[in-house]
Scaffold this motif. Structure first.
Motif, PDB file in Angstrom:
ATOM      1  N   TRP A  56       0.767  -1.253   0.177  1.00 48.77           N
ATOM      2  CA  TRP A  56      -0.209   0.097   0.004  1.00 48.77           C
ATOM      3  C   TRP A  56       1.438   1.217  -0.032  1.00 48.77           C
ATOM      4  CZ3 TRP A  56       0.843   3.068   4.027  1.00 48.77           C
ATOM      5  CH2 TRP A  56       1.496   2.493   5.411  1.00 48.77           C
ATOM      6  N   ALA A  57       0.125   2.602  -0.393  1.00 51.93           N
ATOM      7  CA  ALA A  57       0.929   3.826  -0.714  1.00 51.93           C
ATOM      8  C   ALA A  57      -0.254   4.551   0.038  1.00 51.93           C
ATOM      9  CB  ALA A  57       1.434   4.491  -1.865  1.00 51.93           C
ATOM     10  N   GLU A  58       0.363   5.285   1.087  1.00 50.67           N
ATOM     11  CA  GLU A  58      -0.014   6.865   1.799  1.00 50.67           C
ATOM     12  C   GLU A  58      -0.699   7.557   0.586  1.00 50.67           C
ATOM     13  OE1 GLU A  58      -0.136  10.003   5.509  1.00 50.67           O
ATOM     14  OE2 GLU A  58       1.041   8.510   5.138  1.00 50.67           O
ATOM     15  N   PHE A  59      -1.930   7.809   0.030  1.00 55.33           N
ATOM     16  CA  PHE A  59      -1.772   8.866  -0.689  1.00 55.33           C
ATOM     17  C   PHE A  59      -3.723  10.091  -0.465  1.00 55.33           C
ATOM     18  CE2 PHE A  59      -4.254  10.988  -4.007  1.00 55.33           C
ATOM     19  CZ  PHE A  59      -2.628  11.683  -4.797  1.00 55.33           C
ATOM     20  N   HIS A  60      -2.853  11.508   0.094  1.00 53.96           N
ATOM     21  CA  HIS A  60      -4.257  12.178   0.466  1.00 53.96           C
ATOM     22  C   HIS A  60      -5.140  12.107   2.032  1.00 53.96           C
ATOM     23  CE1 HIS A  60      -7.521  16.038  -0.647  1.00 53.96           C
ATOM     24  NE2 HIS A  60      -6.087  15.979  -0.736  1.00 53.96           N
ATOM     25  N   GLY A  61      -4.402  10.987   2.662  1.00 56.51           N
ATOM     26  CA  GLY A  61      -4.437  11.251   3.714  1.00 56.51           C
ATOM     27  C   GLY A  61      -5.645   9.592   3.775  1.00 56.51           C
ATOM     28  N   LEU A  62      -5.145   9.071   2.829  1.00 58.38           N
ATOM     29  CA  LEU A  62      -5.845   7.505   2.390  1.00 58.38           C
ATOM     30  C   LEU A  62      -4.685   6.149   2.012  1.00 58.38           C
ATOM     31  CD1 LEU A  62      -8.268   8.849  -0.612  1.00 58.38           C
ATOM     32  CD2 LEU A  62      -9.185   8.087   2.039  1.00 58.38           C
ATOM     33  N   ARG A  63      -5.324   4.516   2.092  1.00 60.09           N
ATOM     34  CA  ARG A  63      -4.528   4.271   2.359  1.00 60.09           C
ATOM     35  C   ARG A  63      -4.703   2.884   1.001  1.00 60.09           C
ATOM     36  NH1 ARG A  63      -2.460  -0.531   6.523  1.00 60.09           N
ATOM     37  NH2 ARG A  63      -1.275   1.422   7.422  1.00 60.09           N
ATOM     38  N   ILE A  64      -3.669   3.653  -0.349  1.00 59.32           N
ATOM     39  CA  ILE A  64      -4.006   2.654  -1.160  1.00 59.32           C
ATOM     40  C   ILE A  64      -2.991   1.096  -2.001  1.00 59.32           C
ATOM     41  CG2 ILE A  64      -4.136   3.579  -3.970  1.00 59.32           C
ATOM     42  CD1 ILE A  64      -6.241   5.145  -2.216  1.00 59.32           C
ATOM     43  N   ALA A  65      -4.166   0.909  -2.109  1.00 56.41           N
ATOM     44  CA  ALA A  65      -3.294  -0.776  -2.327  1.00 56.41           C
ATOM     45  C   ALA A  65      -2.847  -0.242  -3.651  1.00 56.41           C
ATOM     46  CB  ALA A  65      -4.256  -1.929  -2.309  1.00 56.41           C
ATOM     47  N   VAL A  66      -1.061  -1.299  -3.465  1.00 59.84           N
ATOM     48  CA  VAL A  66      -0.577  -1.119  -4.818  1.00 59.84           C
ATOM     49  C   VAL A  66      -0.025  -2.427  -5.182  1.00 59.84           C
ATOM     50  CG1 VAL A  66       1.351   0.464  -5.342  1.00 59.84           C
ATOM     51  CG2 VAL A  66      -0.175   1.718  -4.567  1.00 59.84           C
ATOM     52  N   ALA A  67      -0.294  -3.619  -5.997  1.00 55.13           N
ATOM     53  CA  ALA A  67       0.268  -4.248  -6.257  1.00 55.13           C
ATOM     54  C   ALA A  67       1.365  -3.713  -6.723  1.00 55.13           C
ATOM     55  CB  ALA A  67      -0.267  -4.729  -7.074  1.00 55.13           C
ATOM     56  N   PRO A  68       2.720  -5.321  -6.886  1.00 49.68           N
ATOM     57  CA  PRO A  68       4.290  -5.318  -7.638  1.00 49.68           C
ATOM     58  C   PRO A  68       3.358  -5.297  -8.343  1.00 49.68           C
ATOM     59  CG  PRO A  68       3.917  -6.919  -6.257  1.00 49.68           C
ATOM     60  CD  PRO A  68       2.537  -6.525  -6.173  1.00 49.68           C
ATOM     61  N   GLY A  69       4.363  -4.552  -9.877  1.00 48.64           N
ATOM     62  CA  GLY A  69       4.393  -4.054 -11.036  1.00 48.64           C
ATOM     63  C   GLY A  69       3.573  -2.964 -11.947  1.00 48.64           C
ATOM     64  N   VAL A  70       2.311  -2.286 -10.696  1.00 45.05           N
ATOM     65  CA  VAL A  70       1.436  -0.894 -10.026  1.00 45.05           C
ATOM     66  C   VAL A  70       2.921   0.105  -9.954  1.00 45.05           C
ATOM     67  CG1 VAL A  70      -0.609  -0.002  -9.734  1.00 45.05           C
ATOM     68  CG2 VAL A  70      -0.323  -2.689 -10.430  1.00 45.05           C
ATOM     69  N   PHE A  71       2.382   0.817 -11.045  1.00 38.78           N
ATOM     70  CA  PHE A  71       2.791   2.506 -11.211  1.00 38.78           C
ATOM     71  C   PHE A  71       2.208   3.197  -9.181  1.00 38.78           C
ATOM     72  CE2 PHE A  71       2.255   7.339 -10.182  1.00 38.78           C
ATOM     73  CZ  PHE A  71       3.696   7.219 -10.912  1.00 38.78           C
ATOM     74  N   VAL A  72       3.998   3.760  -8.516  1.00 39.20           N
ATOM     75  CA  VAL A  72       3.187   3.818  -7.746  1.00 39.20           C
ATOM     76  C   VAL A  72       2.924   5.465  -7.219  1.00 39.20           C
ATOM     77  CG1 VAL A  72       4.583   4.300  -5.127  1.00 39.20           C
ATOM     78  CG2 VAL A  72       4.910   2.382  -6.402  1.00 39.20           C
ATOM     79  N   PRO A  73       1.924   5.733  -6.642  1.00 43.67           N
ATOM     80  CA  PRO A  73       1.428   7.367  -6.794  1.00 43.67           C
ATOM     81  C   PRO A  73       2.428   8.276  -5.852  1.00 43.67           C
ATOM     82  CG  PRO A  73      -0.049   5.998  -5.349  1.00 43.67           C
ATOM     83  CD  PRO A  73       0.435   5.096  -5.795  1.00 43.67           C
ATOM     84  N   ARG A  74       2.458   9.195  -6.572  1.00 47.43           N
ATOM     85  CA  ARG A  74       3.812  10.150  -6.147  1.00 47.43           C
ATOM     86  C   ARG A  74       2.640  11.308  -4.968  1.00 47.43           C
ATOM     87  NH1 ARG A  74       5.639   6.163  -8.630  1.00 47.43           N
ATOM     88  NH2 ARG A  74       7.343   6.992 -10.319  1.00 47.43           N
ATOM     89  N   ARG A  75       3.689  10.958  -3.806  1.00 44.32           N
ATOM     90  CA  ARG A  75       2.618  12.107  -2.651  1.00 44.32           C
ATOM     91  C   ARG A  75       2.993  13.645  -3.598  1.00 44.32           C
ATOM     92  NH1 ARG A  75       2.937  11.316   2.049  1.00 44.32           N
ATOM     93  NH2 ARG A  75       1.734  12.580   2.499  1.00 44.32           N
ATOM     94  N   ARG A  76       3.755  14.298  -4.894  1.00 41.20           N
ATOM     95  CA  ARG A  76       2.984  15.270  -5.443  1.00 41.20           C
ATOM     96  C   ARG A  76       2.469  15.753  -6.040  1.00 41.20           C
ATOM     97  NH1 ARG A  76       7.749  13.228  -8.460  1.00 41.20           N
ATOM     98  NH2 ARG A  76       7.172  12.318 -10.400  1.00 41.20           N
ATOM     99  N   THR A  77       1.548  14.693  -6.432  1.00 42.80           N
ATOM    100  CA  THR A  77       0.425  14.753  -7.140  1.00 42.80           C
ATOM    101  C   THR A  77      -0.608  14.476  -6.149  1.00 42.80           C
ATOM    102  OG1 THR A  77       1.111  12.911  -8.371  1.00 42.80           O
ATOM    103  CG2 THR A  77      -0.746  13.212  -8.901  1.00 42.80           C
ATOM    104  N   GLU A  78      -0.567  14.916  -4.837  1.00 46.89           N
ATOM    105  CA  GLU A  78      -1.551  15.178  -4.210  1.00 46.89           C
ATOM    106  C   GLU A  78      -1.665  16.599  -4.030  1.00 46.89           C
ATOM    107  OE1 GLU A  78      -0.022  14.455  -0.040  1.00 46.89           O
ATOM    108  OE2 GLU A  78      -0.623  12.352   0.143  1.00 46.89           O
ATOM    109  N   PHE A  79      -1.165  17.483  -5.107  1.00 46.93           N
ATOM    110  CA  PHE A  79      -1.345  18.957  -4.662  1.00 46.93           C
ATOM    111  C   PHE A  79      -2.249  19.279  -6.268  1.00 46.93           C
ATOM    112  CE2 PHE A  79       0.190  22.897  -7.836  1.00 46.93           C
ATOM    113  CZ  PHE A  79      -0.127  23.418  -6.781  1.00 46.93           C
ATOM    114  N   LEU A  80      -2.202  18.313  -7.422  1.00 43.82           N
ATOM    115  CA  LEU A  80      -3.095  17.656  -8.515  1.00 43.82           C
ATOM    116  C   LEU A  80      -4.508  17.600  -7.358  1.00 43.82           C
ATOM    117  CD1 LEU A  80      -3.106  16.444 -12.133  1.00 43.82           C
ATOM    118  CD2 LEU A  80      -4.966  15.808 -10.377  1.00 43.82           C
ATOM    119  N   VAL A  81      -4.052  16.849  -6.528  1.00 46.04           N
ATOM    120  CA  VAL A  81      -5.997  16.637  -6.492  1.00 46.04           C
ATOM    121  C   VAL A  81      -6.471  17.752  -5.412  1.00 46.04           C
ATOM    122  CG1 VAL A  81      -7.065  14.868  -4.097  1.00 46.04           C
ATOM    123  CG2 VAL A  81      -5.310  14.401  -5.953  1.00 46.04           C
TER     124      VAL A  81
END
Length: 225
Positions: A17-42
Motif C-alpha cells: 500500500w501507499a499513503e496518498f492524501h490521507g488514504l491507504r491505497i493498495a498497490v500491487a507489484p508491477g503497478v505505478f506507485v502514486p507520488r506524494r507530489r500528485t496530492e497537489f493536483l488533487v
C-alpha cells in the motif's frame, strides 16, 4: 520484506500500500506507485468540485487521484480508466474499499484513455484528471531503479518530448467536459508551456500552477461556458 527492499523493490510494493492524501491505497507489484507530489493536483481539483459532480480519472493507476477526489466531494460519481490490467485490478479493489464507506459511486474500466468510458458521460464531466506519463522516452534510463525496474513502462513513457498522451487527453477533453468543466494534468516545469499550447489547441482556457515544496506542476484547463 527486508530482502525485497534491499533488492530495490519500492517500499510501497513491499508493504502492499501507499499513503496518498490521507488514504491507504493498495498497490500491487508491477503497478505505478502514486507520488506524494500528485496530492497537489488533487487539491486543485477539490477546490473546483461540487457535491454530486461527475469525476473522471484517466491513466488512473491504482485509482489514487480519483478516489481521493471522490472522497472529498459529497455524492461524487467517479469513473476511472487505465490501459494496464494490473492497475485496473488495483483500482477496482481500492474503489470498492472506499466508495461504500465514504458515500460515492465508482466505476473502473480497462482501456485506452477515453475509449472505455460510457458514451453518456459526454458533456457531463465536471472534473477530469489525467496523470499521464510525461517522461520523454530517452530519459527513462535516468529514472531511479525503483521506477524503471519495478513500475510498468506504459505508466512512465510519455513519448519523444513526454507530451504524447497529454496532447491526446487535451484534444478530446472538450467533448467530455461539461460547460465550465475542468481538466487537470500533472507535468514538469520545463514542459509546462508546451502543455499549455496543447490545452489551447483543444479549446481550453489554461493556466500553470506550481508548488515548489512538492516540486509539483499542474496544468489546468477549463471548457468555456
Amino acid at each position: 520484506m527486508v530482502n525485497q527492499r534491499v533488492a530495490g523493490q519500492p517500499i510501497e510494493h513491499v508493504l502492499g500500500w501507499a499513503e496518498f492524501h490521507g488514504l491507504r491505497i493498495a498497490v500491487a507489484p508491477g503497478v505505478f506507485v502514486p507520488r506524494r507530489r500528485t496530492e497537489f493536483l488533487v487539491g486543485q481539483a477539490i477546490a473546483v468540485a461540487r457535491p454530486g459532480d461527475v469525476v473522471v480519472d484517466l491513466c488512473c493507476g491504482a485509482g489514487a487521484i480519483g478516489i481521493a477526489l471522490a472522497a472529498a466531494v459529497p455524492r461524487a460519481e467517479l469513473h476511472a480508466a487505465d490501459i494496464d490490467p494490473a492497475a485496473v485490478r488495483c483500482a477496482r479493489r481500492n474503489a470498492a474499499a472506499y466508495a461504500a464507506t465514504l458515500g460515492f459511486t465508482a466505476h473502473v474500466y480497462q482501456g485506452d484513455l477515453y475509449q472505455p468510458l460510457p458514451s453518456e458521460l459526454r458533456g457531463r464531466v465536471a472534473v477530469l484528471t489525467a496523470n499521464v506519463p510525461y517522461v520523454p522516452t530517452e530519459e527513462i534510463a535516468f529514472l531511479p531503479p525503483e521506477a524503471r525496474t519495478y513500475e510498468p513502462q506504459v505508466a512512465l513513457d510519455g513519448g519523444g518530448d513526454g507530451l504524447d498522451l497529454l496532447r491526446r487527453v487535451a484534444a478530446a477533453a472538450p467533448g467530455w467536459l461539461a460547460p465550465g468543466g475542468h481538466l487537470f494534468v500533472e507535468t514538469s516545469e520545463r514542459q509546462a508551456e508546451a502543455a499549455r499550447t496543447a490545452f489551447a489547441a483543444g479549446g481550453l482556457k489554461s493556466r500553470v500552477i506550481s508548488d515548489e515544496d512538492l516540486a509539483a506542476t499542474v496544468i489546468t484547463g477549463q471548457r468555456p461556458g
